[in-house]
Design a protein around this motif. Structure first.
Motif, PDB file in Angstrom:
ATOM      1  N   GLU A   1      18.466  18.918  83.938  1.00  0.00           N
ATOM      2  CA  GLU A   1      17.410  19.432  83.060  1.00  0.00           C
ATOM      3  C   GLU A   1      17.096  20.863  83.501  1.00  0.00           C
ATOM      4  N   PHE A   2      16.974  21.816  82.608  1.00  0.00           N
ATOM      5  CA  PHE A   2      17.055  21.684  81.170  1.00  0.00           C
ATOM      6  C   PHE A   2      18.299  22.455  80.754  1.00  0.00           C
ATOM      7  N   SER A   3      19.336  21.751  80.312  1.00  0.00           N
ATOM      8  CA  SER A   3      20.579  22.399  79.917  1.00  0.00           C
ATOM      9  C   SER A   3      20.676  22.429  78.393  1.00  0.00           C
ATOM     10  N   ALA A   4      21.030  23.604  77.858  1.00  0.00           N
ATOM     11  CA  ALA A   4      21.119  23.775  76.409  1.00  0.00           C
ATOM     12  C   ALA A   4      22.026  24.964  76.112  1.00  0.00           C
TER      13      ALA A   4
ATOM     14  N   PHE B   1      17.428  29.352  74.019  1.00  0.00           N
ATOM     15  CA  PHE B   1      18.347  28.246  73.761  1.00  0.00           C
ATOM     16  C   PHE B   1      18.017  27.634  72.409  1.00  0.00           C
TER      17      PHE B   1
ATOM     18  N   SER C   1      17.335  24.284  70.446  1.00  0.00           N
ATOM     19  CA  SER C   1      16.818  22.978  70.866  1.00  0.00           C
ATOM     20  C   SER C   1      17.431  21.811  70.095  1.00  0.00           C
TER      21      SER C   1
ATOM     22  N   PHE D   1      20.181  19.202  73.915  1.00  0.00           N
ATOM     23  CA  PHE D   1      19.782  19.555  75.280  1.00  0.00           C
ATOM     24  C   PHE D   1      19.802  18.330  76.186  1.00  0.00           C
TER      25      PHE D   1
ATOM     26  N   GLN E   1      11.401  24.503  68.946  1.00  0.00           N
ATOM     27  CA  GLN E   1      12.257  25.422  69.704  1.00  0.00           C
ATOM     28  C   GLN E   1      11.438  26.509  70.393  1.00  0.00           C
TER      29      GLN E   1
ATOM     30  N   ASN F   1      11.191  26.778  74.500  1.00  0.00           N
ATOM     31  CA  ASN F   1      11.656  28.003  75.148  1.00  0.00           C
ATOM     32  C   ASN F   1      10.569  28.657  75.982  1.00  0.00           C
TER      33      ASN F   1
ATOM     34  N   TRP G   1      15.114  29.632  81.499  1.00  0.00           N
ATOM     35  CA  TRP G   1      16.448  29.154  81.125  1.00  0.00           C
ATOM     36  C   TRP G   1      17.459  30.296  81.075  1.00  0.00           C
TER      37      TRP G   1
ATOM     38  N   LYS H   1      23.003  25.848  83.593  1.00  0.00           N
ATOM     39  CA  LYS H   1      22.205  25.169  82.565  1.00  0.00           C
ATOM     40  C   LYS H   1      22.486  25.737  81.164  1.00  0.00           C
TER      41      LYS H   1
ATOM     42  N   ASN I   1      27.030  23.013  70.666  1.00  0.00           N
ATOM     43  CA  ASN I   1      25.983  23.149  69.648  1.00  0.00           C
ATOM     44  C   ASN I   1      26.421  24.257  68.694  1.00  0.00           C
TER      45      ASN I   1
END
Length: 326
Positions: free
Chosen positions: A121-124, A134, A136, A139, A166, A170, A176, A183, A190
Protein backbone atom coordinates in the motif's frame (compact mmCIF):
# COMPACT_ATOMS: atom_id res chain seq x y z
CA UNK A 1 -4.28 -22.57 -4.54
CA UNK A 2 -6.80 -19.87 -3.47
CA UNK A 3 -5.54 -17.29 -0.97
CA UNK A 4 -8.32 -16.69 1.55
CA UNK A 5 -6.99 -13.56 3.24
CA UNK A 6 -6.57 -11.50 0.06
CA UNK A 7 -9.20 -10.16 -2.32
CA UNK A 8 -9.99 -8.33 -5.51
CA UNK A 9 -12.56 -5.64 -4.66
CA UNK A 10 -14.88 -3.50 -6.77
CA UNK A 11 -17.86 -1.20 -6.20
CA UNK A 12 -21.31 -0.92 -7.81
CA UNK A 13 -23.35 2.08 -6.67
CA UNK A 14 -26.38 1.25 -8.84
CA UNK A 15 -27.80 -1.40 -11.16
CA UNK A 16 -26.16 0.07 -14.23
CA UNK A 17 -22.67 -0.16 -12.76
CA UNK A 18 -23.49 -3.72 -11.72
CA UNK A 19 -23.26 -4.60 -15.42
CA UNK A 20 -19.64 -3.47 -15.39
CA UNK A 21 -18.94 -5.26 -12.10
CA UNK A 22 -20.35 -8.52 -13.52
CA UNK A 23 -18.10 -8.31 -16.59
CA UNK A 24 -15.11 -7.43 -14.40
CA UNK A 25 -15.81 -10.41 -12.14
CA UNK A 26 -16.14 -12.77 -15.07
CA UNK A 27 -12.91 -11.44 -16.60
CA UNK A 28 -11.09 -12.16 -13.32
CA UNK A 29 -12.58 -15.67 -13.26
CA UNK A 30 -11.52 -16.24 -16.86
CA UNK A 31 -7.96 -15.25 -15.98
CA UNK A 32 -7.86 -17.77 -13.12
CA UNK A 33 -7.63 -15.25 -10.29
CA UNK A 34 -6.63 -17.02 -7.07
CA UNK A 35 -7.97 -14.45 -4.62
CA UNK A 36 -11.49 -13.87 -3.33
CA UNK A 37 -13.74 -11.62 -5.41
CA UNK A 38 -15.65 -9.01 -3.39
CA UNK A 39 -18.13 -6.40 -4.58
CA UNK A 40 -19.38 -3.50 -2.48
CA UNK A 41 -22.95 -2.41 -3.23
CA UNK A 42 -25.10 0.46 -1.99
CA UNK A 43 -28.77 0.29 -0.98
CA UNK A 44 -29.61 1.46 -4.54
CA UNK A 45 -28.67 -1.93 -5.99
CA UNK A 46 -31.73 -4.10 -6.54
CA UNK A 47 -32.34 -7.59 -5.16
CA UNK A 48 -32.03 -9.22 -8.58
CA UNK A 49 -28.66 -7.66 -9.33
CA UNK A 50 -27.39 -8.66 -5.89
CA UNK A 51 -28.41 -12.22 -6.69
CA UNK A 52 -26.56 -12.11 -10.00
CA UNK A 53 -23.47 -10.60 -8.35
CA UNK A 54 -23.49 -13.40 -5.78
CA UNK A 55 -23.11 -15.91 -8.60
CA UNK A 56 -19.91 -14.23 -9.80
CA UNK A 57 -18.41 -12.80 -6.60
CA UNK A 58 -17.53 -14.65 -3.41
CA UNK A 59 -18.91 -11.84 -1.29
CA UNK A 60 -21.49 -9.08 -1.84
CA UNK A 61 -21.15 -6.44 0.90
CA UNK A 62 -23.65 -3.62 1.35
CA UNK A 63 -22.14 -0.28 2.37
CA UNK A 64 -23.66 3.16 2.89
CA UNK A 65 -23.47 5.62 0.05
CA UNK A 66 -20.88 8.38 0.54
CA UNK A 67 -21.20 11.46 -1.65
CA UNK A 68 -18.81 14.40 -1.88
CA UNK A 69 -21.73 16.85 -2.26
CA UNK A 70 -19.29 19.10 -4.12
CA UNK A 71 -20.95 20.13 -7.42
CA UNK A 72 -18.55 23.01 -7.99
CA UNK A 73 -15.42 20.83 -8.17
CA UNK A 74 -17.26 18.08 -10.04
CA UNK A 75 -18.29 20.69 -12.59
CA UNK A 76 -14.59 21.27 -13.34
CA UNK A 77 -14.43 17.60 -14.36
CA UNK A 78 -17.77 17.91 -16.18
CA UNK A 79 -18.66 14.71 -14.33
CA UNK A 80 -21.43 15.58 -11.80
CA UNK A 81 -22.21 11.87 -11.37
CA UNK A 82 -18.85 11.11 -9.69
CA UNK A 83 -19.76 12.38 -6.21
CA UNK A 84 -20.81 8.92 -4.95
CA UNK A 85 -17.38 7.48 -5.82
CA UNK A 86 -16.33 8.40 -2.27
CA UNK A 87 -18.22 5.22 -1.32
CA UNK A 88 -15.00 3.51 -2.45
CA UNK A 89 -13.39 4.51 0.86
CA UNK A 90 -15.39 1.74 2.57
CA UNK A 91 -13.10 -0.86 0.99
CA UNK A 92 -10.62 -0.14 3.81
CA UNK A 93 -13.19 -1.56 6.24
CA UNK A 94 -12.84 -5.07 4.76
CA UNK A 95 -10.48 -6.06 7.55
CA UNK A 96 -11.05 -9.80 7.18
CA UNK A 97 -8.63 -9.47 4.26
CA UNK A 98 -4.94 -8.79 4.86
CA UNK A 99 -4.35 -7.21 1.47
CA UNK A 100 -6.57 -6.29 -1.47
CA UNK A 101 -6.56 -4.89 -4.98
CA UNK A 102 -9.32 -2.46 -5.88
CA UNK A 103 -10.60 -2.28 -9.47
CA UNK A 104 -13.25 0.13 -10.70
CA UNK A 105 -16.35 -1.46 -12.21
CA UNK A 106 -15.44 0.09 -15.58
CA UNK A 107 -12.21 -1.91 -15.84
CA UNK A 108 -11.58 -5.16 -17.69
CA UNK A 109 -8.86 -7.69 -16.78
CA UNK A 110 -6.99 -9.10 -19.78
CA UNK A 111 -4.50 -11.42 -18.06
CA UNK A 112 -3.79 -12.84 -14.62
CA UNK A 113 -2.77 -10.03 -12.25
CA UNK A 114 -2.23 -11.98 -9.02
CA UNK A 115 1.29 -10.54 -8.88
CA UNK A 116 -0.21 -7.23 -7.75
CA UNK A 117 -0.51 -8.73 -4.27
CA UNK A 118 3.28 -8.61 -4.04
CA UNK A 119 2.99 -4.79 -4.04
CA UNK A 120 2.51 -2.68 -0.93
CA UNK A 121 0.00 0.00 0.00
CA UNK A 122 -0.46 2.36 -1.73
CA UNK A 123 0.49 1.15 -5.21
CA UNK A 124 -1.22 2.61 -8.28
CA UNK A 125 -0.54 3.63 -11.87
CA UNK A 126 -0.07 7.24 -13.01
CA UNK A 127 -3.07 9.14 -14.30
CA UNK A 128 -2.78 10.07 -17.99
CA UNK A 129 -4.18 13.53 -17.34
CA UNK A 130 -1.64 14.43 -14.63
CA UNK A 131 1.07 11.78 -14.19
CA UNK A 132 2.20 13.12 -10.80
CA UNK A 133 -1.19 11.91 -9.58
CA UNK A 134 -2.20 8.27 -9.58
CA UNK A 135 -5.38 7.03 -11.17
CA UNK A 136 -7.66 5.51 -8.52
CA UNK A 137 -9.23 2.96 -10.86
CA UNK A 138 -6.71 0.27 -9.84
CA UNK A 139 -4.75 0.24 -6.60
CA UNK A 140 -3.24 -2.07 -3.98
CA UNK A 141 -4.22 -1.43 -0.37
CA UNK A 142 -4.29 -2.93 3.13
CA UNK A 143 -7.72 -2.91 4.80
CA UNK A 144 -7.51 -1.13 8.15
CA UNK A 145 -10.16 0.46 10.35
CA UNK A 146 -7.59 3.07 11.39
CA UNK A 147 -6.90 4.04 7.76
CA UNK A 148 -10.63 3.96 7.04
CA UNK A 149 -11.26 6.39 9.89
CA UNK A 150 -8.42 8.68 8.81
CA UNK A 151 -9.74 8.74 5.24
CA UNK A 152 -13.24 9.66 6.40
CA UNK A 153 -11.79 12.39 8.64
CA UNK A 154 -9.67 13.67 5.76
CA UNK A 155 -12.78 13.80 3.59
CA UNK A 156 -14.66 15.81 6.22
CA UNK A 157 -11.76 18.19 6.94
CA UNK A 158 -10.36 18.74 3.46
CA UNK A 159 -12.82 17.39 0.92
CA UNK A 160 -11.52 16.38 -2.50
CA UNK A 161 -9.82 18.68 -4.98
CA UNK A 162 -11.76 17.11 -7.84
CA UNK A 163 -14.95 16.34 -5.92
CA UNK A 164 -14.44 12.59 -6.37
CA UNK A 165 -12.43 9.76 -4.83
CA UNK A 166 -9.31 10.30 -6.94
CA UNK A 167 -8.69 13.81 -5.65
CA UNK A 168 -9.21 12.76 -2.04
CA UNK A 169 -6.98 9.68 -2.26
CA UNK A 170 -4.20 11.65 -3.98
CA UNK A 171 -4.22 14.28 -1.25
CA UNK A 172 -4.28 11.58 1.47
CA UNK A 173 -1.48 9.48 -0.09
CA UNK A 174 0.29 12.69 -1.03
CA UNK A 175 3.82 11.26 -1.25
CA UNK A 176 2.95 8.67 -3.92
CA UNK A 177 4.70 10.63 -6.69
CA UNK A 178 8.05 10.96 -4.91
CA UNK A 179 8.45 8.55 -1.97
CA UNK A 180 8.84 5.08 -3.50
CA UNK A 181 9.04 4.25 -7.20
CA UNK A 182 8.08 0.64 -6.37
CA UNK A 183 4.56 1.92 -5.63
CA UNK A 184 4.21 3.14 -9.21
CA UNK A 185 2.39 0.46 -11.16
CA UNK A 186 3.15 0.24 -14.88
CA UNK A 187 0.54 1.94 -17.05
CA UNK A 188 -0.34 -1.49 -18.47
CA UNK A 189 -2.11 -2.29 -15.17
CA UNK A 190 -4.49 0.63 -15.71
CA UNK A 191 -4.50 1.37 -19.43
CA UNK A 192 -6.84 4.28 -20.00
CA UNK A 193 -7.88 3.13 -23.42
CA UNK A 194 -9.74 6.30 -24.39
CA UNK A 195 -6.55 8.20 -23.60
CA UNK A 196 -4.32 6.07 -25.81
CA UNK A 197 -4.74 8.79 -28.34
CA UNK A 198 -1.97 11.12 -27.06
CA UNK A 199 0.87 8.96 -28.22
CA UNK A 200 -0.45 6.43 -30.70
CA UNK A 201 2.99 4.92 -31.48
CA UNK A 202 3.42 4.03 -27.78
CA UNK A 203 -0.04 2.48 -27.73
CA UNK A 204 0.82 0.38 -30.76
CA UNK A 205 4.13 -0.67 -29.21
CA UNK A 206 2.98 -1.35 -25.62
CA UNK A 207 -0.78 -1.85 -25.99
CA UNK A 208 -0.54 -5.60 -26.54
CA UNK A 209 1.03 -5.90 -23.06
CA UNK A 210 -1.99 -4.36 -21.31
CA UNK A 211 -3.20 -6.31 -18.29
CA UNK A 212 -6.11 -4.12 -17.19
CA UNK A 213 -8.09 -1.77 -19.42
CA UNK A 214 -9.92 1.18 -17.86
CA UNK A 215 -12.83 2.77 -19.72
CA UNK A 216 -12.35 6.30 -18.38
CA UNK A 217 -14.77 9.14 -19.03
CA UNK A 218 -18.56 9.37 -19.26
CA UNK A 219 -18.86 6.88 -22.15
CA UNK A 220 -18.86 3.33 -20.78
CA UNK A 221 -19.02 -0.01 -22.61
CA UNK A 222 -22.64 -0.48 -21.57
CA UNK A 223 -23.62 2.80 -23.31
CA UNK A 224 -22.84 1.28 -26.71
CA UNK A 225 -25.00 -1.06 -28.73
CA UNK A 226 -23.61 -4.48 -29.58
CA UNK A 227 -24.35 -6.66 -32.60
CA UNK A 228 -23.84 -10.33 -31.58
CA UNK A 229 -23.94 -11.41 -35.24
CA UNK A 230 -20.87 -9.36 -36.12
CA UNK A 231 -19.35 -9.49 -32.62
CA UNK A 232 -18.85 -5.75 -32.61
CA UNK A 233 -20.19 -2.54 -31.13
CA UNK A 234 -21.29 0.25 -33.42
CA UNK A 235 -18.15 1.42 -35.25
CA UNK A 236 -19.53 4.01 -37.63
CA UNK A 237 -21.83 7.00 -37.47
CA UNK A 238 -22.24 9.64 -34.72
CA UNK A 239 -22.35 7.07 -31.90
CA UNK A 240 -19.36 5.11 -33.11
CA UNK A 241 -16.65 3.87 -30.76
CA UNK A 242 -13.12 5.31 -31.10
CA UNK A 243 -10.97 3.07 -33.32
CA UNK A 244 -8.24 2.45 -30.74
CA UNK A 245 -10.87 1.51 -28.14
CA UNK A 246 -12.94 -0.74 -30.37
CA UNK A 247 -11.14 -4.03 -29.73
CA UNK A 248 -11.43 -3.59 -25.95
CA UNK A 249 -15.12 -2.67 -26.21
CA UNK A 250 -15.76 -5.74 -28.34
CA UNK A 251 -14.03 -7.90 -25.76
CA UNK A 252 -16.12 -6.37 -22.95
CA UNK A 253 -19.31 -7.07 -24.87
CA UNK A 254 -18.20 -10.58 -25.80
CA UNK A 255 -17.81 -11.40 -22.10
CA UNK A 256 -21.15 -9.76 -21.35
CA UNK A 257 -22.90 -11.67 -24.10
CA UNK A 258 -21.35 -15.07 -23.26
CA UNK A 259 -20.92 -14.93 -19.47
CA UNK A 260 -23.29 -12.32 -18.02
CA UNK A 261 -26.42 -12.30 -20.16
CA UNK A 262 -27.08 -16.02 -19.51
CA UNK A 263 -27.16 -15.31 -15.75
CA UNK A 264 -30.40 -13.40 -16.18
CA UNK A 265 -32.26 -16.45 -17.46
CA UNK A 266 -35.98 -16.17 -16.81
CA UNK A 267 -35.39 -13.07 -14.68
CA UNK A 268 -35.26 -10.98 -17.86
CA UNK A 269 -39.03 -10.79 -17.86
CA UNK A 270 -39.33 -9.72 -14.24
CA UNK A 271 -39.73 -6.22 -12.80
CA UNK A 272 -36.41 -4.42 -13.07
CA UNK A 273 -34.83 -0.97 -12.97
CA UNK A 274 -32.10 -1.85 -15.43
CA UNK A 275 -33.33 -3.98 -18.30
CA UNK A 276 -31.81 -5.41 -21.44
CA UNK A 277 -33.24 -4.39 -24.76
CA UNK A 278 -32.69 -7.33 -27.09
CA UNK A 279 -33.42 -7.51 -30.80
CA UNK A 280 -32.28 -9.82 -33.56
CA UNK A 281 -29.53 -7.43 -34.62
CA UNK A 282 -28.32 -5.75 -31.45
CA UNK A 283 -28.19 -5.76 -27.66
CA UNK A 284 -28.35 -2.59 -25.59
CA UNK A 285 -28.30 -2.00 -21.87
CA UNK A 286 -30.73 0.68 -20.86
CA UNK A 287 -31.50 2.30 -17.53
CA UNK A 288 -35.26 2.34 -17.01
CA UNK A 289 -36.28 4.12 -13.82
CA UNK A 290 -39.85 3.61 -12.70
CA UNK A 291 -41.58 6.98 -12.37
CA UNK A 292 -42.39 7.81 -8.76
CA UNK A 293 -45.14 10.13 -7.65
CA UNK A 294 -44.06 13.39 -5.95
CA UNK A 295 -45.27 11.93 -2.63
CA UNK A 296 -43.19 8.76 -3.10
CA UNK A 297 -40.15 10.81 -4.06
CA UNK A 298 -40.50 12.99 -0.96
CA UNK A 299 -40.96 9.96 1.31
CA UNK A 300 -37.90 8.20 -0.09
CA UNK A 301 -35.82 11.38 0.26
CA UNK A 302 -36.87 11.81 3.90
CA UNK A 303 -36.03 8.15 4.58
CA UNK A 304 -32.55 8.69 3.17
CA UNK A 305 -33.11 6.71 -0.06
CA UNK A 306 -31.67 9.31 -2.42
CA UNK A 307 -31.17 8.40 -6.09
CA UNK A 308 -27.87 10.22 -6.58
CA UNK A 309 -27.37 8.65 -9.99
CA UNK A 310 -30.90 9.23 -11.30
CA UNK A 311 -33.77 11.57 -10.49
CA UNK A 312 -31.94 13.13 -7.52
CA UNK A 313 -28.67 13.65 -9.41
CA UNK A 314 -27.23 17.16 -9.27
CA UNK A 315 -27.87 17.69 -12.98
CA UNK A 316 -31.59 16.88 -12.54
CA UNK A 317 -31.89 19.21 -9.55
CA UNK A 318 -30.11 21.95 -11.50
CA UNK A 319 -32.58 21.51 -14.37
CA UNK A 320 -35.51 21.94 -11.96
CA UNK A 321 -33.92 25.06 -10.45
CA UNK A 322 -33.33 26.54 -13.90
CA UNK A 323 -36.97 25.93 -14.89
CA UNK A 324 -38.17 27.50 -11.64
CA UNK A 325 -35.96 30.58 -11.99
CA UNK A 326 -37.03 31.16 -15.56
Amino acid sequence: MPVSDQAFVTLATNDTYCQGALVLGQSLRAQMATRALVVLVTPHVSRLLRALLSRVFDEVVEVSLADSADPARLALLRRPELGPTLTKLHCWALTRYRKAVFLDADTLVLSNIDELFDRSEFSAAPDPGWPDCFNSGVFVFRPSLRTHGLLLRHAMDHGSFDGADQGLLNSFFSDWATADIHKHLPFTYNLSCNAAYTYTPAFRWFGSRAKVVHFLGPRKPWTYKYNPQTGSVLDEGPGAAPRHELSFLNLWWDIYHRSVLPLYGSALGGPRIVALSVSVSEIAIQEKVRALSPEEQRRRWEEGHIDYMGTDAFARIQEKLDRFLH
